[in-house]
Design an enzyme around this catalytic site. Structure first.
Site, PDB file in Angstrom:
ATOM      1  N   ARG A 208      37.708  63.471  18.633  1.00 22.18           N
ATOM      2  CA  ARG A 208      37.245  64.363  17.584  1.00 22.18           C
ATOM      3  C   ARG A 208      37.164  65.770  18.152  1.00 22.18           C
ATOM      4  O   ARG A 208      36.681  65.982  19.259  1.00 22.18           O
ATOM      5  CB  ARG A 208      35.873  63.921  17.050  1.00 22.18           C
ATOM      6  CG  ARG A 208      35.952  62.721  16.115  1.00 22.18           C
ATOM      7  CD  ARG A 208      36.625  63.103  14.800  1.00 22.18           C
ATOM      8  NE  ARG A 208      36.699  62.001  13.851  1.00 22.18           N
ATOM      9  CZ  ARG A 208      37.770  61.232  13.692  1.00 22.18           C
ATOM     10  NH1 ARG A 208      38.825  61.424  14.469  1.00 22.18           N
ATOM     11  NH2 ARG A 208      37.793  60.284  12.784  1.00 22.18           N
ATOM     12  N   GLU A 237      39.217  72.391  11.905  1.00 19.15           N
ATOM     13  CA  GLU A 237      40.496  72.069  11.259  1.00 19.15           C
ATOM     14  C   GLU A 237      40.380  72.327   9.755  1.00 19.15           C
ATOM     15  O   GLU A 237      39.339  72.041   9.149  1.00 19.15           O
ATOM     16  CB  GLU A 237      40.853  70.594  11.501  1.00 19.15           C
ATOM     17  CG  GLU A 237      41.135  70.244  12.943  1.00 19.15           C
ATOM     18  CD  GLU A 237      41.440  68.753  13.130  1.00 19.15           C
ATOM     19  OE1 GLU A 237      41.630  68.048  12.118  1.00 19.15           O
ATOM     20  OE2 GLU A 237      41.484  68.295  14.286  1.00 19.15           O
ATOM     21  N   HIS A 254      46.441  66.910  14.753  1.00 25.13           N
ATOM     22  CA  HIS A 254      45.639  65.734  14.409  1.00 25.13           C
ATOM     23  C   HIS A 254      46.530  64.620  13.838  1.00 25.13           C
ATOM     24  O   HIS A 254      46.245  64.042  12.782  1.00 25.13           O
ATOM     25  CB  HIS A 254      44.540  66.105  13.412  1.00 25.13           C
ATOM     26  CG  HIS A 254      43.401  65.122  13.394  1.00 25.13           C
ATOM     27  ND1 HIS A 254      42.128  65.470  12.998  1.00 25.13           N
ATOM     28  CD2 HIS A 254      43.341  63.793  13.702  1.00 25.13           C
ATOM     29  CE1 HIS A 254      41.339  64.411  13.055  1.00 25.13           C
ATOM     30  NE2 HIS A 254      42.059  63.375  13.486  1.00 25.13           N
TER      31      HIS A 254
END
Length: 390
Positions: A208, A237, A254
């Site tokens: 994360r 993000e 990601h």
């Protein structure tokens, strides 16, 4: 039944279409208005599921087709009697595939091999555990840090984080985001720990983004430039820090877990969970969802070192440099936020290592154990070795 689903979740029509009306929307457009008359919501990590989203809805079930659940306020769902399911482990194999592709790429750039380094795995869950197993099978010296597991299982086999930082020159971060408490992981790698990294360290985050202090990492990279950063997840993000992005050796949007196999596995896990919770028949097996891979077999003979053979097979299935380059191109054309999101949208074609069978000639038989350890299925004239998921 009305089902609202993120448009980028594959296999939804097959699994859920026969159960009612299906509305597919971009994940960032799923808001309170969109779910007001929905019975079921199927999301990915970019949709924040909280009380504001569900308060005025008639939702009875929310499923996230992701490993992580930090984007879902489960207390809000429970308080309103809304069922919930996630897909733990669905894309763990894909993440490990990407980590191996990344580490092999950095090793090639720096003229070394992975067995010349000690790897520290931080977070030994579905992803970290599989990564540890694969790296160990490849003969790579590994250490593990996972305080909750160490507490539950005993300290044998685990080291604390600061010891791992001191002893390892490759560090792979695979922890969930835990905002506070004894095992909090928010900014687990803070300024002090990033400064403690030895020169020449490789730091990879595929857990994360908020578990790593991006500002502190940028300061280290800007001031000293003596470590190598590999980031798939980022703070803030999709509007990630452009200055940090420009200094990261491998920067991806990601997508470490973005294999078709992993995404379809997640869809099927949520389909199964909803059927079980509501007592409905399960009419579709996972195998029905997965198409044959574009590259199912590769023939390999001698003439390569084991590491060269491994890189060849890895890149035949998934070359992480493509994701790095695609993000750079998208951000130059569309800006950081739109470019980042654009790379995560659309049809996913990437497959997992296990979908490729490598056929080895007589002079390449020595590669069998290496390639099987990395995740490939192996066929030789005398043996067939199919990798089993740990």
């Amino acid at each position: 039944m009305h089902i609202v689903a993120d448009r980028d979740i594959p296999g939804v029509d097959t699994c859920f279409g026969e159960w009612g009306r299906l509305t597919r929307l971009p994940g960032r457009e799923i808001d309170a208005r969109a779910v007001r008359d929905a019975d079921v919501l199927l999301t990915r990590s970019i949709t924040r599921v909280d009380d504001a989203l569900v308060a005025d809805s008639r939702l009875r079930f929310v499923g996230t087709c992701t490993i992580g659940t930090d984007h879902v306020d489960q207390t809000a769902l429970t308080s309103r009697g809304i069922g919930f399911a996630s897909a733990p482990g669905c894309n763990a194999e894909a993440v490990v595939d990407q980590v191996l592709s990344s580490l092999l790429t950095i090793a090639e750039r720096e003229g070394t091999e992975l067995d010349e380094r000690r790897v520290g795995v931080v977070g030994v869950g579905n992803v970290g555990g599989r990564l540890f197993q694969r790296l160990s099978a490849l003969g790579i010296d590994c250490l593990c840090c996972d305080p909750p597991r160490a507490q539950a299982e005993g300290d044998d086999g685990y080291v604390d984080l600061d010891t791992l930082i001191a002893l390892c020159d490759v560090i792979c971060l695979h922890t969930p985001l835990i905002p506070e408490g004894r095992y909090a992981t928010y900014h687990l790698f803070d300024d002090a720990r990033i400064e403690a990294l030895a020169p020449e360290t490789w730091l990879l985050n595929a857990g994360r983004g908020e578990c790593l202090d991006g500002d502190a990492l940028l300061r280290r990279l800007s001031r000293r430039g003596d470590i190598t950063a590999i980031l798939d997840v980022w703070e803030r993000e999709p509007d990630i820090d452009q200055a940090l992005w420009q200094r990261v050796a491998i920067a991806t949007p990601h997508v470490a877990g973005y294999s078709l196999d992993g995404k379809l596995r997640a869809t099927h896990m949520i389909y199964t969970a909803l059927a079980d919770q509501w007592g409905m028949p399960k009419c579709h097996a996972f195998e029905e969802l997965t198409p044959p891979p574009s590259l199912s077999r590769l023939v390999l003979d001698g003439g390569l070192t084991p590491w060269e053979a491994l890189r060849l097979c890895v890149r035949a299935v998934h070359d992480v440099r493509r994701d790095h380059d695609r993000l750079a191109l998208a951000c130059r054309k569309r800006g950081m936020g739109a470019g980042f999101d654009g790379c995560r949208a659309g049809k996913v074609r990437r497959r997992e290592f296990s979908t490729l069978t490598v056929e080895l000639g007589a002079d390449a038989a020595d590669y069998a154990s290496w390639l099987a350890a990395a995740g490939f299925s192996i066929h030789t004239s005398t043996i067939i070795t199919d990798r089993k998921t740990p």
